[in-house]
Each structure stands twice: as C-alpha cells, then as structure tokens.
Design an enzyme around this catalytic site. Sequence first.
Site, mmCIF file in Angstrom:
data_model
loop_
_atom_site.group_PDB
_atom_site.id
_atom_site.type_symbol
_atom_site.label_atom_id
_atom_site.label_comp_id
_atom_site.label_asym_id
_atom_site.label_seq_id
_atom_site.Cartn_x
_atom_site.Cartn_y
_atom_site.Cartn_z
ATOM 1 N N GLU A 2 8.049 1.315 -2.776
ATOM 2 C CA GLU A 2 7.193 0.122 -2.870
ATOM 3 C C GLU A 2 7.957 -1.053 -3.462
ATOM 4 O O GLU A 2 7.936 -2.171 -2.935
ATOM 5 C CB GLU A 2 5.997 0.410 -3.758
ATOM 6 C CG GLU A 2 4.953 1.318 -3.170
ATOM 7 C CD GLU A 2 3.825 1.532 -4.145
ATOM 8 O OE1 GLU A 2 3.273 0.549 -4.655
ATOM 9 O OE2 GLU A 2 3.504 2.701 -4.380
ATOM 10 N N HIS B 237 0.866 -1.191 0.000
ATOM 11 C CA HIS B 237 0.000 0.000 0.000
ATOM 12 C C HIS B 237 0.902 1.241 0.000
ATOM 13 O O HIS B 237 1.868 1.299 0.771
ATOM 14 C CB HIS B 237 -0.938 -0.007 1.217
ATOM 15 C CG HIS B 237 -1.872 1.159 1.233
ATOM 16 N ND1 HIS B 237 -2.977 1.240 0.405
ATOM 17 C CD2 HIS B 237 -1.830 2.320 1.925
ATOM 18 C CE1 HIS B 237 -3.579 2.404 0.601
ATOM 19 N NE2 HIS B 237 -2.914 3.083 1.509
HETATM 20 C C1 GRF Z 1 0.455 2.183 -7.497
HETATM 21 O O1 GRF Z 1 -0.245 3.364 -7.134
HETATM 22 C C2 GRF Z 1 0.925 1.522 -6.253
HETATM 23 O O2 GRF Z 1 1.104 2.494 -5.256
HETATM 24 C C3 GRF Z 1 -0.199 0.649 -5.854
HETATM 25 O O3 GRF Z 1 -0.875 0.295 -7.052
HETATM 26 C C4 GRF Z 1 -0.560 1.255 -8.070
HETATM 27 C C5 GRF Z 1 -0.092 0.598 -9.326
HETATM 28 O O4 GRF Z 1 1.064 -0.110 -9.072
HETATM 29 N N1 GRF Z 1 0.307 -0.486 -5.130
HETATM 30 P P1 GRF Z 1 1.707 -1.009 -10.267
HETATM 31 O O5 GRF Z 1 2.587 -0.092 -11.068
HETATM 32 O O6 GRF Z 1 0.532 -1.519 -11.087
HETATM 33 O O7 GRF Z 1 2.446 -2.087 -9.592
#
Ligand code: GRF
Length: 197
Positions: free
Chosen positions: A170, A100
């Site tokens: 992340e 998250h």
């Molecule tokens: C991003 O906003 C991330 O913060 C959340 O989902 C969104 C897409 O992430 N976890 P990703 O590029 O599809 O992994």
Amino acid sequence: MLNIGVLVSGGGTNLQAIIDGTKFGKIKGEVKVVISNKENAYALERARHNNIEAVYETNENEIIRVLKENNVNLVVLAGYLKIVSPKFVNEFRNKIINIHPSLIPSFCGEGYYGEKVHQGVIDYGVKVTGATVHFVDEGADTGPIIMQEVVMVSQEDDAKSVARKVLEVEHRILNNSIKLFCENKLSIQGRRVFINE
Ligand code: GRF
C-alpha cells in the site's frame, strides 16, 4: 507543487508514507491538512509531529470547507473509514484517490475494510491478494483503478501476516500513484487509467 489533503481514521502509516514522500522530494506536492473523523486517531499525531494542520471533523460540509480553505488539489483517503458522499465526489471530481488493501473488485465494498479484508482472503482461500489505488467515484471502492500490486498468500499466512505484507505494498503504490498525479501523468478514459510517462 500540488496541495494535498489527507483523510484518515486510524494509525496513519499510509499518511506517514505520503509525508515522507513529500519531505524527500519524491512527490511534487505538499500535505497541507490532515482530517480525521476519529478524534484520537494517531494519524493526527503524525500530522502534528510534522507541523501539518490536523483537524478532527465529522461533518462533511466542514471537511469540504477546510479542504477548500487549504486550496487542496488532491484529496487522499488513507485508511479513511467513511464513504464520501456524491456531493463530496463532485466537489473534487477525479481528484480523490483511495488506497484499498485488496485486488479490487475482490474483497471490497460495503463491510470490507481493515482486518476484515484479509480475513476474507484467508477464509476464501485465494492464493494471491494485494493492494489497489483508485480514483474515488460515487460507489464504494468502484472508481477507475490507477495501480495494483500482487501479494502471494502462503499456507503459513493468517489475516495478520497478510495485512502486514499488503500494508507495505500500500505504502509503495500509494506514493507512486500520488507522485504520478502530481506530475500530471495520469489520464482517465472511461474506466481505464493511463499512465503517460
Ligand atoms: C489499513 O488496513 C490499510 O489497509 C487501509 O486502512 C488501514 C489503516 O491504514 N488503507 P493506516 O495505517 O491508517 O494508513
């Protein structure tokens, strides 16, 4: 070697980070299947490019069947924009990890996903935000926290610049959390997760 199943809804940069982590041996696991509730999610393309089974599926019973068919030991929600049901949580108790893009319990739960999280950070005027990796329980973003990392919010930041900084974090903490899970170094006591290095 653990079998990893990844649920996605969007661009899949977190998925890509996981694939790269398994490809270069950092993570002792293999992504066996990627499932998206969005047919045109670029994350599915990323799976195909890496010869990983890519499945478009919205029915949760079907999703559970596909994960079981692939003998998945770890389910990762990587930008998956649906709340999984208590049935799903039970099927994979303490084997579901979510990333998250905030420091839970701030800016999370119902309605806080993607850009909305970072706009909430800017609107509130907090000086730090970050990302959280946690086990998934029956609530929305409420499971025991595995790892968090802080991102400073500067006066020049807006939602987009914060999103960019948080996304890098992340990728890093999600990879590290999955690595530790695959090495069986995570244990849960109540709400606390312990890393047994
Ligand atoms: C991003 O906003 C991330 O913060 C959340 O989902 C969104 C897409 O992430 N976890 P990703 O590029 O599809 O992994």
